[in-house]
Design a protein around this motif. Sequence first.
Motif, PDB file in Angstrom:
ATOM      1  N   ASP A  54      -4.700  -2.606   0.386  1.00 35.97           N
ATOM      2  CA  ASP A  54      -4.081  -1.356  -0.064  1.00 35.97           C
ATOM      3  C   ASP A  54      -4.263  -1.183  -1.572  1.00 35.97           C
ATOM      4  N   ARG A  55      -4.331   0.088  -1.957  1.00 32.65           N
ATOM      5  CA  ARG A  55      -4.342   0.539  -3.347  1.00 32.65           C
ATOM      6  C   ARG A  55      -5.686   0.406  -4.056  1.00 32.65           C
ATOM      7  N   HIS A  82       2.098  -5.764   2.954  1.00 32.18           N
ATOM      8  CA  HIS A  82       1.051  -4.785   3.238  1.00 32.18           C
ATOM      9  C   HIS A  82       0.230  -5.184   4.454  1.00 32.18           C
ATOM     10  N   GLN A 111       0.479   5.635   1.839  1.00 26.32           N
ATOM     11  CA  GLN A 111       0.506   4.248   1.364  1.00 26.32           C
ATOM     12  C   GLN A 111      -0.687   3.443   1.857  1.00 26.32           C
ATOM     13  N   ASN A 325       5.124   2.201  -6.705  1.00 29.53           N
ATOM     14  CA  ASN A 325       4.614   2.469  -5.359  1.00 29.53           C
ATOM     15  C   ASN A 325       3.507   3.498  -5.514  1.00 29.53           C
TER      16      ASN A 325
END
Length: 345
Positions: A54-55, A82, A111, A325
Motif C-alpha cells: 500500500d501507498r 495492511h 486506502q 493516512n
Amino acid sequence: MEKPIDPPGYDVVGDVHGSAAALERLLHQMGYREVGSSFRHPQRQVIFVGDLIDRGPQQRRVLHIARSMVAAGAAKAVLGNHEFNAIAYFTHHPSRPHEHLRHHTEKHIIQHAAFLQQIGNGSADHAEAIGWFATLPLWLDLGDIRVVHACWDADAMAGLGTADVTAELMVAASTRGTDAYRWVEHLCKGPEVRLPDGADFLDTDGNRRTEARFRWWDPRPPNFAHSCEVPAHVGLPDQTIDAPPVPAYVDPVPVFFGHYWRTWPHLDATAHAACVDYSAVRGGPLVAYRWSGERTTDPSHFVAAHAASHVVCPNIASPNIASPNLASPNLAGPNLASPNLASPV
C-alpha cells in the motif's frame, strides 16, 4: 583498514509500504548482497515488521525482495495491518458470498488502490500475493527477541493460541464485537483509549476522533498526557488512565514493532522496546534495528536509508505524533473466490 565483520543477529526492518529503492539501499548498507534471486547476508537475517504494501510506488518489487528472502531463509516477516486488510478485502464471507470480509467502501478502496493498481486487480499475481500474506505469522517470539507489527499483547496472543492466520481466524477477526477482532486489532493496529472529558481531535483525513492510540511500550504509569498518540497541539490532562487497554510492556525481552509513523531522527525506544517505522513513504527513511544479542536497546544500532541517500545513528528522543493516512486514487475491488488461507502459495 578492513571493515569489521558483522556479528550474527537479526536486522528488523520497518514498514516498507512499497518503497523498494529505500529497501534495496538499506539492505546494501547492512551488507546484504543479491545471490541468485535473493538478497543474503553471510551471518544475519532480516525480519520485516509488516506493511510491505500500500501507498508506495514499487510494491511489486518490494514483494519480490521480501518473498525471495523469506523463501531463501534470509528473512522472516510478520503480518501487518495492511496485509491483513488485503486478505480481508480479497476474501468473500463464507456465509455471505456476495460480500467480502473487508467491505469495499469508498474509504477502503482508496486506502488499497495503489496496491490493486500495481499488482493487477483480480489477477493471478494478486491471488498469489494474498496467499503468501496468509502464511505470515501475527508475531514472532524467537526467545531473545520479539517482533510484532503494532502491539505485543500477551493476553491477545494467549487468546488466539497461535500466531497462524487461518480462514476461520480471518472471519472471526473481521467481525466487530468478537474477541478475535479485538485481539487482532491490538496486534496489528494497536490498542486505543477513549479520551477524557469530551476531548477529541481531527485525524489526517479530517475525521473527528475521540479515541487515541495507546503507547503500550512506555513503562511509566499510564496517563493521558504521555500515553496517548495525538497531534502535538492537542493538550491532554496529566490524568491517570484507570483502565488501560493493555498492560505496559515490562518484560526483559527486547520487542520491535512498526506501525506508528515516527519522525527521524527522534527515536522512540525504551530499554526493552523500539519502534522501527519512520514514515518511509512520507519522506522519512526506511529504518532497521540491527540486533546482535543485546538485552537492552542501543541507539547506535539503528540504521536508516532514504531512496537516494542514507544516514545512521541518530539522537534518541520520544516524539508524540499522530499517524497519517495517505489516500490513493479510486479503484474498484475484485470479486474473487477465497484463497486457501492455510496453505502457502
